[in-house]
Design a protein around this motif. Structure first.
Motif, PDB file in Angstrom:
ATOM      1  N   ARG A 132      -2.440 -12.184   1.077  1.00 28.82           N
ATOM      2  CA  ARG A 132      -3.803 -11.693   0.872  1.00 28.82           C
ATOM      3  C   ARG A 132      -4.365 -11.124   1.548  1.00 28.82           C
ATOM      4  O   ARG A 132      -4.368 -10.931   2.705  1.00 28.82           O
ATOM      5  CB  ARG A 132      -4.468 -13.011   0.038  1.00 28.82           C
ATOM      6  CG  ARG A 132      -3.854 -13.599  -1.083  1.00 28.82           C
ATOM      7  CD  ARG A 132      -3.945 -12.831  -2.434  1.00 28.82           C
ATOM      8  NE  ARG A 132      -3.267 -13.461  -3.437  1.00 28.82           N
ATOM      9  CZ  ARG A 132      -2.189 -13.174  -3.942  1.00 28.82           C
ATOM     10  NH1 ARG A 132      -1.449 -12.396  -3.273  1.00 28.82           N
ATOM     11  NH2 ARG A 132      -1.686 -13.896  -5.075  1.00 28.82           N
ATOM     12  N   GLY A 133      -5.376 -10.396   1.126  1.00 27.70           N
ATOM     13  CA  GLY A 133      -6.311  -9.686   1.971  1.00 27.70           C
ATOM     14  C   GLY A 133      -6.179  -7.974   2.255  1.00 27.70           C
ATOM     15  O   GLY A 133      -6.597  -7.403   2.840  1.00 27.70           O
ATOM     16  N   MET A 134      -4.984  -7.714   1.585  1.00 30.14           N
ATOM     17  CA  MET A 134      -4.668  -6.180   1.463  1.00 30.14           C
ATOM     18  C   MET A 134      -5.224  -5.591   0.483  1.00 30.14           C
ATOM     19  O   MET A 134      -5.258  -6.134  -0.698  1.00 30.14           O
ATOM     20  CB  MET A 134      -2.987  -6.186   1.552  1.00 30.14           C
ATOM     21  CG  MET A 134      -2.259  -6.898   2.287  1.00 30.14           C
ATOM     22  SD  MET A 134      -2.459  -6.021   4.117  1.00 30.14           S
ATOM     23  CE  MET A 134      -1.590  -4.564   3.692  1.00 30.14           C
ATOM     24  N   PRO A 135      -5.787  -4.437   0.575  1.00 28.17           N
ATOM     25  CA  PRO A 135      -6.563  -3.747  -0.271  1.00 28.17           C
ATOM     26  C   PRO A 135      -5.451  -3.235  -1.411  1.00 28.17           C
ATOM     27  O   PRO A 135      -4.339  -2.945  -0.791  1.00 28.17           O
ATOM     28  CB  PRO A 135      -7.111  -2.216   0.479  1.00 28.17           C
ATOM     29  CG  PRO A 135      -7.127  -2.901   1.682  1.00 28.17           C
ATOM     30  CD  PRO A 135      -5.967  -3.870   2.053  1.00 28.17           C
ATOM     31  N   ALA A 136      -5.849  -3.021  -2.721  1.00 23.93           N
ATOM     32  CA  ALA A 136      -4.819  -2.883  -3.482  1.00 23.93           C
ATOM     33  C   ALA A 136      -4.660  -1.314  -3.743  1.00 23.93           C
ATOM     34  O   ALA A 136      -5.604  -0.778  -4.301  1.00 23.93           O
ATOM     35  CB  ALA A 136      -4.946  -3.579  -4.974  1.00 23.93           C
ATOM     36  N   PRO A 164       0.613  -1.557   0.212  1.00 24.57           N
ATOM     37  CA  PRO A 164      -0.159  -0.019  -0.103  1.00 24.57           C
ATOM     38  C   PRO A 164       0.580   1.370   0.118  1.00 24.57           C
ATOM     39  O   PRO A 164       0.230   2.381  -0.337  1.00 24.57           O
ATOM     40  CB  PRO A 164      -0.657  -0.110   1.177  1.00 24.57           C
ATOM     41  CG  PRO A 164      -0.963  -1.708   1.665  1.00 24.57           C
ATOM     42  CD  PRO A 164       0.381  -2.199   1.165  1.00 24.57           C
ATOM     43  N   LEU A 165       2.172   1.115   0.290  1.00 22.09           N
ATOM     44  CA  LEU A 165       3.108   2.401   0.265  1.00 22.09           C
ATOM     45  C   LEU A 165       3.465   2.801  -1.264  1.00 22.09           C
ATOM     46  O   LEU A 165       4.335   3.572  -1.587  1.00 22.09           O
ATOM     47  CB  LEU A 165       4.219   2.348   1.076  1.00 22.09           C
ATOM     48  CG  LEU A 165       3.803   2.038   2.607  1.00 22.09           C
ATOM     49  CD1 LEU A 165       5.105   1.861   3.337  1.00 22.09           C
ATOM     50  CD2 LEU A 165       3.014   3.238   3.176  1.00 22.09           C
ATOM     51  N   PHE A 212       0.692   5.209   8.957  1.00 21.54           N
ATOM     52  CA  PHE A 212       0.228   3.925   8.166  1.00 21.54           C
ATOM     53  C   PHE A 212      -0.884   3.184   9.024  1.00 21.54           C
ATOM     54  O   PHE A 212      -0.672   2.683  10.003  1.00 21.54           O
ATOM     55  CB  PHE A 212       1.149   3.136   7.753  1.00 21.54           C
ATOM     56  CG  PHE A 212       0.736   1.824   6.738  1.00 21.54           C
ATOM     57  CD1 PHE A 212       0.280   2.151   5.540  1.00 21.54           C
ATOM     58  CD2 PHE A 212       1.051   0.526   7.087  1.00 21.54           C
ATOM     59  CE1 PHE A 212      -0.276   1.168   4.625  1.00 21.54           C
ATOM     60  CE2 PHE A 212       0.849  -0.442   6.099  1.00 21.54           C
ATOM     61  CZ  PHE A 212      -0.001  -0.046   4.958  1.00 21.54           C
ATOM     62  N   TYR A 213      -2.262   3.432   8.584  1.00 19.81           N
ATOM     63  CA  TYR A 213      -3.426   2.881   9.547  1.00 19.81           C
ATOM     64  C   TYR A 213      -4.292   2.311   8.492  1.00 19.81           C
ATOM     65  O   TYR A 213      -4.940   2.852   7.596  1.00 19.81           O
ATOM     66  CB  TYR A 213      -3.874   4.352  10.067  1.00 19.81           C
ATOM     67  CG  TYR A 213      -5.145   3.689  11.028  1.00 19.81           C
ATOM     68  CD1 TYR A 213      -5.178   2.946  12.055  1.00 19.81           C
ATOM     69  CD2 TYR A 213      -6.291   4.112  10.646  1.00 19.81           C
ATOM     70  CE1 TYR A 213      -5.997   2.882  12.863  1.00 19.81           C
ATOM     71  CE2 TYR A 213      -7.548   3.759  11.267  1.00 19.81           C
ATOM     72  CZ  TYR A 213      -7.450   2.998  12.462  1.00 19.81           C
ATOM     73  OH  TYR A 213      -8.465   2.906  13.107  1.00 19.81           O
ATOM     74  N   GLN A 214      -4.652   0.846   8.651  1.00 19.11           N
ATOM     75  CA  GLN A 214      -5.788   0.143   8.052  1.00 19.11           C
ATOM     76  C   GLN A 214      -5.540   0.534   6.497  1.00 19.11           C
ATOM     77  O   GLN A 214      -6.298   1.079   5.850  1.00 19.11           O
ATOM     78  CB  GLN A 214      -7.106   0.656   8.249  1.00 19.11           C
ATOM     79  CG  GLN A 214      -7.519   0.411   9.746  1.00 19.11           C
ATOM     80  CD  GLN A 214      -8.870   0.428  10.049  1.00 19.11           C
ATOM     81  OE1 GLN A 214      -9.800   0.972   9.586  1.00 19.11           O
ATOM     82  NE2 GLN A 214      -9.047  -0.202  10.999  1.00 19.11           N
ATOM     83  N   SER A 215      -4.299   0.272   6.069  1.00 18.75           N
ATOM     84  CA  SER A 215      -3.993   0.122   4.724  1.00 18.75           C
ATOM     85  C   SER A 215      -3.836   1.653   3.790  1.00 18.75           C
ATOM     86  O   SER A 215      -3.882   1.720   2.680  1.00 18.75           O
ATOM     87  CB  SER A 215      -4.661  -0.845   3.610  1.00 18.75           C
ATOM     88  OG  SER A 215      -4.629  -2.027   4.106  1.00 18.75           O
TER      89      SER A 215
END
Length: 176
Positions: A65-69, A26-27, A115-118
């Motif tokens: 997996r499970g991380m927002p793109a 996400p960064l 960095f908070y909730q993606s």
């Protein structure tokens, strides 16, 4: 002066690092992502093919997996400009789009990136609010349309402690 160091790494250490790299996706588009990618590429160049082969075999059975793109690549220069302003204590002239409202021109004094909730948030003082009042804001990086560090500087209050501030459960960072 920059000094290069040889870093031996095992396949297991590479797996741990690559999992961390996946979690940092996400960064993308920020100076932090460019740094992790640069380091990752240097590791690839330095390690023997046998270690990479072992690493690649493990990565075929272990996924994140499970991380927002999410990516900040559509905001070229904004993360870098804010990062520079934090390091140099520069006031930032920004165009910011709050949800459901028209874009606003603001001046902020950026203290940190969280960095908070993606998502990335800028913890900053609202420049237009007088010292002694609650000036701290949490501004979502996605909502910045422009950010320009000015040739004006600010002094972060000596009594401001980011960890204490975040631990107090204010705004988006409140917890149970």
């Amino acid at each position: 002066t920059r000094t290069a160091f040889r870093i031996p790494a095992s396949a297991t250490e590479l797996i741990a690092l690559s999992l961390g790299r996946d979690l940092l996706y996400p960064l993308a588009g920020t100076p932090f992502w460019h740094a992790i990618e640069s380091f990752w590429n240097k590791l690839q160049e330095e390690l023997p093919p046998s270690v990479w082969k072992h690493y690649e075999a493990y990565r075929q059975v272990l996924f994140v997996r499970g991380m927002p793109a999410k990516s900040y690549e559509r905001q070229p220069g904004i993360p870098s400009a804010i990062h520079r302003a934090i390091l140099e204590r520069r006031i930032v002239q920004a165009e910011y789009q709050p949800p459901g409202k028209d874009a606003q021109e603001r001046k902020i004094e950026p203290y940190a990136v969280v960095f908070y909730q993606s998502s990335l948030y800028i913890v900053a003082a609202a420049h237009e609010i007088s010292p002694g009042q609650d000036r701290i804001r949490h501004l979502k990086l996605d909502r910045f349309l422009r950010a320009t560090p000015l040739d004006s500087f600010f002094q972060k209050p000596a009594d401001f402690d980011l960890e204490s501030h975040l631990g107090a459960g204010i705004g988006i960072f409140s917890g149970g």
